[in-house]
Design a protein around this motif. Structure first.
Motif, PDB file in Angstrom:
ATOM      1  N   LEU B  27      59.010  37.615  68.148  1.00 42.25           N
ATOM      2  CA  LEU B  27      59.823  36.438  68.265  1.00 42.25           C
ATOM      3  C   LEU B  27      59.346  35.280  68.529  1.00 42.25           C
ATOM      4  CD1 LEU B  27      63.001  35.937  67.955  1.00 42.25           C
ATOM      5  CD2 LEU B  27      62.707  36.299  70.553  1.00 42.25           C
ATOM      6  N   SER B  28      58.151  35.470  69.374  1.00 38.36           N
ATOM      7  CA  SER B  28      57.545  34.302  69.753  1.00 38.36           C
ATOM      8  C   SER B  28      56.826  33.580  68.437  1.00 38.36           C
ATOM      9  CB  SER B  28      56.267  34.428  70.882  1.00 38.36           C
ATOM     10  OG  SER B  28      56.992  34.791  71.857  1.00 38.36           O
ATOM     11  N   ARG B  29      56.083  34.362  67.518  1.00 42.57           N
ATOM     12  CA  ARG B  29      55.506  34.079  66.628  1.00 42.57           C
ATOM     13  C   ARG B  29      56.372  33.412  65.590  1.00 42.57           C
ATOM     14  NH1 ARG B  29      51.701  38.668  64.820  1.00 42.57           N
ATOM     15  NH2 ARG B  29      53.320  39.866  66.324  1.00 42.57           N
ATOM     16  N   VAL B  30      57.694  34.114  65.287  1.00 47.39           N
ATOM     17  CA  VAL B  30      58.480  33.591  64.343  1.00 47.39           C
ATOM     18  C   VAL B  30      59.101  32.285  64.778  1.00 47.39           C
ATOM     19  CG1 VAL B  30      60.719  33.923  63.325  1.00 47.39           C
ATOM     20  CG2 VAL B  30      59.283  35.641  63.553  1.00 47.39           C
ATOM     21  N   LEU B  31      59.321  32.022  66.208  1.00 42.76           N
ATOM     22  CA  LEU B  31      59.880  30.815  66.675  1.00 42.76           C
ATOM     23  C   LEU B  31      58.939  29.576  66.354  1.00 42.76           C
ATOM     24  CD1 LEU B  31      61.970  31.836  69.511  1.00 42.76           C
ATOM     25  CD2 LEU B  31      62.703  31.072  67.479  1.00 42.76           C
ATOM     26  N   ALA B  32      57.763  30.052  66.745  1.00 43.95           N
ATOM     27  CA  ALA B  32      56.295  28.871  66.575  1.00 43.95           C
ATOM     28  C   ALA B  32      56.131  28.646  65.217  1.00 43.95           C
ATOM     29  CB  ALA B  32      55.116  29.667  67.068  1.00 43.95           C
ATOM     30  N   ARG B  33      56.973  29.168  64.180  1.00 41.84           N
ATOM     31  CA  ARG B  33      56.614  28.778  62.716  1.00 41.84           C
ATOM     32  C   ARG B  33      57.494  27.212  62.424  1.00 41.84           C
ATOM     33  NH1 ARG B  33      53.361  29.095  59.777  1.00 41.84           N
ATOM     34  NH2 ARG B  33      54.308  28.647  58.051  1.00 41.84           N
ATOM     35  N   TYR B 345      64.806  20.992  69.362  1.00 44.67           N
ATOM     36  CA  TYR B 345      65.368  21.917  70.528  1.00 44.67           C
ATOM     37  C   TYR B 345      64.734  23.257  70.320  1.00 44.67           C
ATOM     38  CZ  TYR B 345      68.021  25.027  73.303  1.00 44.67           C
ATOM     39  OH  TYR B 345      68.455  25.873  73.944  1.00 44.67           O
ATOM     40  N   VAL B 346      64.534  23.561  68.867  1.00 43.35           N
ATOM     41  CA  VAL B 346      64.031  24.922  68.575  1.00 43.35           C
ATOM     42  C   VAL B 346      62.432  24.937  68.810  1.00 43.35           C
ATOM     43  CG1 VAL B 346      63.407  26.704  66.806  1.00 43.35           C
ATOM     44  CG2 VAL B 346      65.554  25.871  67.135  1.00 43.35           C
ATOM     45  N   LYS B 347      61.698  23.982  68.593  1.00 42.94           N
ATOM     46  CA  LYS B 347      60.161  24.044  69.027  1.00 42.94           C
ATOM     47  C   LYS B 347      59.913  23.720  70.319  1.00 42.94           C
ATOM     48  CE  LYS B 347      58.516  21.500  65.001  1.00 42.94           C
ATOM     49  NZ  LYS B 347      58.614  20.402  64.432  1.00 42.94           N
ATOM     50  N   ASN B 348      60.765  22.939  71.007  1.00 41.56           N
ATOM     51  CA  ASN B 348      60.594  22.989  72.522  1.00 41.56           C
ATOM     52  C   ASN B 348      60.537  24.421  73.038  1.00 41.56           C
ATOM     53  OD1 ASN B 348      59.751  20.467  72.440  1.00 41.56           O
ATOM     54  ND2 ASN B 348      61.767  19.746  73.230  1.00 41.56           N
ATOM     55  N   TYR B 349      61.886  25.033  72.535  1.00 46.87           N
ATOM     56  CA  TYR B 349      61.922  26.449  73.142  1.00 46.87           C
ATOM     57  C   TYR B 349      60.969  27.389  72.938  1.00 46.87           C
ATOM     58  CZ  TYR B 349      64.536  30.838  73.736  1.00 46.87           C
ATOM     59  OH  TYR B 349      64.725  32.135  74.277  1.00 46.87           O
ATOM     60  N   ALA B 350      60.326  27.338  71.783  1.00 46.68           N
ATOM     61  CA  ALA B 350      59.123  28.249  71.365  1.00 46.68           C
ATOM     62  C   ALA B 350      57.973  27.869  72.095  1.00 46.68           C
ATOM     63  CB  ALA B 350      58.998  27.837  69.617  1.00 46.68           C
ATOM     64  N   ALA B 351      58.011  26.523  72.260  1.00 48.53           N
ATOM     65  CA  ALA B 351      56.699  26.361  73.061  1.00 48.53           C
ATOM     66  C   ALA B 351      56.784  26.782  74.325  1.00 48.53           C
ATOM     67  CB  ALA B 351      56.416  24.715  73.158  1.00 48.53           C
ATOM     68  N   GLN B 352      57.889  26.593  75.304  1.00 46.14           N
ATOM     69  CA  GLN B 352      58.075  27.230  76.509  1.00 46.14           C
ATOM     70  C   GLN B 352      57.896  28.652  76.498  1.00 46.14           C
ATOM     71  OE1 GLN B 352      61.843  25.809  77.522  1.00 46.14           O
ATOM     72  NE2 GLN B 352      61.112  23.571  77.735  1.00 46.14           N
ATOM     73  N   ARG B 353      58.299  29.354  75.518  1.00 47.68           N
ATOM     74  CA  ARG B 353      58.137  30.757  75.565  1.00 47.68           C
ATOM     75  C   ARG B 353      56.691  31.392  75.620  1.00 47.68           C
ATOM     76  NH1 ARG B 353      61.931  34.536  74.055  1.00 47.68           N
ATOM     77  NH2 ARG B 353      60.074  35.993  73.241  1.00 47.68           N
ATOM     78  N   LYS B 354      55.693  30.514  75.129  1.00 46.10           N
ATOM     79  CA  LYS B 354      54.403  31.053  75.139  1.00 46.10           C
ATOM     80  C   LYS B 354      53.531  31.481  76.303  1.00 46.10           C
ATOM     81  CE  LYS B 354      52.960  28.861  71.336  1.00 46.10           C
ATOM     82  NZ  LYS B 354      52.323  27.603  70.735  1.00 46.10           N
TER      83      LYS B 354
END
Lengths: 271, 354
Positions: B27-33, B345-354
């Motif tokens: 999920l993290s990797r997909v969101l980081a695309r 928003y999605v990009k920030n969310y993905a960055a925070q998950r890392k």
């Protein structure tokens, strides 16, 4: 670490043979003469340190050897043959790898893509041949681990690594691709004491593996730890050129701090 | 020799035990695309129109949306790669018209086979791309300024030469020329699928996006494109032929503009000389909505397709919803803003998950 370097070093390197020789080399940017009349010999298995203040011509010197800007006067010989590099590719093909302080890596690209940038492994020779991504990931990961660099994820953007780690990845890359001459541009300038130590150890290891190393710095203490030969540049000219046996750390430090000028200045400021 | 050295080198540091590797979750990797934000925005806009506009729910309507998207997406995918490579092209919109006009006029005036015109206009288009790229690399002037100049030059040439040759502002009808039908089959045919009729440009669009994606992620050239845009000096220093890569990218955009120009010519048989002006921004916006950074070095080809799809849905959705088309631009602007916000928003969310 040393083994890794020895493993990838060119087998024909013999300590003491000159790899890069500059004679009366100079470079003018239009009317500005950034560098003039510099002689420098880089021998296999030795570290040549180039010291100098900002604007002394250090960067210009390495840009000539690494092919970013060709020289406009004097001669440059690599492995005894006169060369005039017009692109970094030519210099790389001659076995000269440069690790830049500021432009070592592309921050948004993955660690493994950075490691292999410009020398990618492909599954075939045709123009659209796919990359061998699996092999590149594994090799990059293994090489970095061998040098003691542990990244969390080889797929993470290299911009997420610390400055020291990025520098080490760049050195590991240069060594892996079989460099004969390694140019390090201010490798310790942006690093802490401990990370500087790691970089200096790599530098010594590269020398012991028979590579010729050009170490650019403005820190005479770092230079004196690894150097065999010291050159100090000032305003594009050479003001000191001595072997390790002929010079002391104090002399280097004084010369770097301004030497005679500093003495005059201290006299002037005396109250 | 090492005896003359203060440090005792070559004692390798004790091998620290490798810390356990943390492989990021799927999920993290997909969101980081880069394209994931655009995908989310596209789904949201699709659901929105699906809810408010009844005619939007039919398959033929969907085919229309896809067609509208493809006419943007074909050029946008090239523009996306160019932007990942760190450059702009403001001449891509008028280059579409230039290609179509060149093909139509040379064929008509000299009574040639249509295919001669097709090849001739391809050469013209590639030359435009080459000149753009060459000037940018040779002079170091930002591509924004170089291609803005090309934009004006081409806009004037399109109008001036068309007027000079035909006496009007459009080319004569080309449909009776030799080779028109075979060219039309390639560039502008309809593909009946039974449940809906698809324009061939949709398939070409998918094809170009697939090729571009593969090029970007799986080939050495793709590595070089990202590196040239991410840090040109670094890329050059490790031996990437930056000028070749960038000139190639400009020529790629020109090729795709030519392709769209051919489609318009064979779809409508006649070309207006003012065609395409303003579309260059739509291509750039589609690429940016799709996750391409304005500063280069990051983005995706698939993202540009989502960006184009958002455009296609919005332009057609307004019609299907029966709204006053005078409000179109305003609505488009709001949609875009929302898409970019969702993206962020999605990009920030993905960055925070890392």
């Amino acid at each position: 670490m040393t083994d890794t370097i020895a493993e990838h070093a060119a087998p024909d390197l013999k300590a003491g043979t000159p790899l890069v020789e500059m004679e009366g080399c100079g470079k003018s940017y239009g009317a500005i003469r950034a560098l003039e009349g510099v002689n420098l010999t880089v021998n296999a298995g030795e570290v040549a340190c180039v010291l100098g203040d900002n604007g002394a011509g250090k960067s210009t010197l390495i840009k000539i050897i690494s092919g970013l800007h060709p020289h406009t006067e004097g001669t440059l010989r690599v492995d005894g043959k006169e060369r005039h590099f017009s692109s970094p590719r030519e210099s790389l093909d001659a076995g000269i790898a440069t690790v830049y302080q500021d432009l070592a890596v592309v921050g948004l690209m993955e660690v493994w893509r950075n490691f292999f940038l410009g020398s990618e492994i492909r599954k075939g020779k045709y123009p659209m041949a796919p990359l061998d991504i699996k092999a590149m990931r594994e090799i990059a990961d293994a090489e970095l681990q061998k040098m003691g660099i542990f990244v969390k994820d080889i797929n993470q953007p290299i911009g997420t690594l610390s400055g020291g780690q990025r520098q080490c990845v760049a050195i590991a890359r240069a060594v892996y691709f079989g460099a004969r001459v390694l140019i390090l541009d201010e490798p310790t300038a942006a690093l802490g004491v401990k990370q500087s130590g790691v970089v200096l150890k790599y530098t010594a290891a590269a020398r012991d593996a028979g590579l010729g190393v050009v170490f650019i710095t403005h820190n005479p203490h770092h230079a004196y730890l690894v150097g065999d030969h010291f050159i100090i540049l000032k305003l594009g000219r050479r003001v000191l050129d001595k072997k390790r046996s002929e010079v002391s750390l104090e002399e280097l430090t004084t010369e770097m701090a301004g030497g005679q000028e500093l003495a005059e200045l201290s006299h002037e400021l005396k109250r | 020799m090492s005896s003359s050295v203060a440090t005792k080198p070559s004692a390798p540091p004790p091998k620290a035990a490798a810390p356990a590797r943390t492989q990021r979750s799927v999920l993290s990797r997909v969101l980081a695309r880069p394209e994931v934000g655009a995908l989310a925005a596209a789904i949201a806009i699709f659901l929105f129109f699906y809810a408010v506009a009844e005619p939007f729910r039919t398959l033929p309507a969907f085919a229309t949306v896809l067609y509208a998207s493809s006419t943007i997406g074909i050029v946008a995918v090239g523009v996306a790669l160019l932007m990942i490579g760190g450059e702009f092209d403001l001449s891509s919109g008028v280059a579409v018209a230039t290609s179509a006009l060149a093909a139509a006029m040379i064929t008509y005036q000299f009574s040639l086979n249509m295919w001669v015109g097709v090849i001739f206009s391809l050469v013209v288009a590639l030359a435009i791309g080459f000149v753009n790229g060459y000037l940018v690399m040779r002079t170091g002037i930002p591509s924004f300024l170089i291609t803005l100049s090309t934009f004006f030059i081409l806009q004037g040439l399109n109008l001036g030469i068309t007027k000079l040759v035909t006496g009007t502002v459009a080319t004569p009808n080309a449909s009776a020329l030799d080779g028109f039908d075979s060219a039309r089959a390639i560039f502008a045919s309809d593909i009946p699928l039974g449940f809906m009729t698809l324009k061939v440009t949709v398939l070409w669009w998918f094809f170009f996006v697939a090729v571009a994606s593969w090029l970007l992620l799986r080939t050495r050239t793709g590595n070089w494109i990202t590196a040239a845009g991410g840090n040109q000096a670094s890329a050059r220093a490790v031996g990437v032929p930056v000028p070749k890569v960038k000139i190639g990218l400009f020529m790629g955009v020109a090729f795709l503009a030519w392709f769209l120009g051919m489609h318009l010519l064979f779809n409508f048989s006649s070309v207006q000389s003012g065609l395409g002006v303003g579309n260059e921004f739509i291509y750039i916006i589609a690429a940016v909505v799709g996750g391409a950074l304005l500063t280069g070095g990051y983005g995706s080809a698939v993202g540009s397709a989502f960006g184009a799809f958002i455009f296609g849905m919005t332009t057609q959705g307004i019609v299907f919803a029966g709204w006053d088309p005078n409000w179109f631009r305003t609505f488009l602007g709001v949609m875009l803003l929302l898409a970019v916000l969702v993206n962020l928003y999605v990009k920030n969310y993905a960055a925070q998950r890392k």
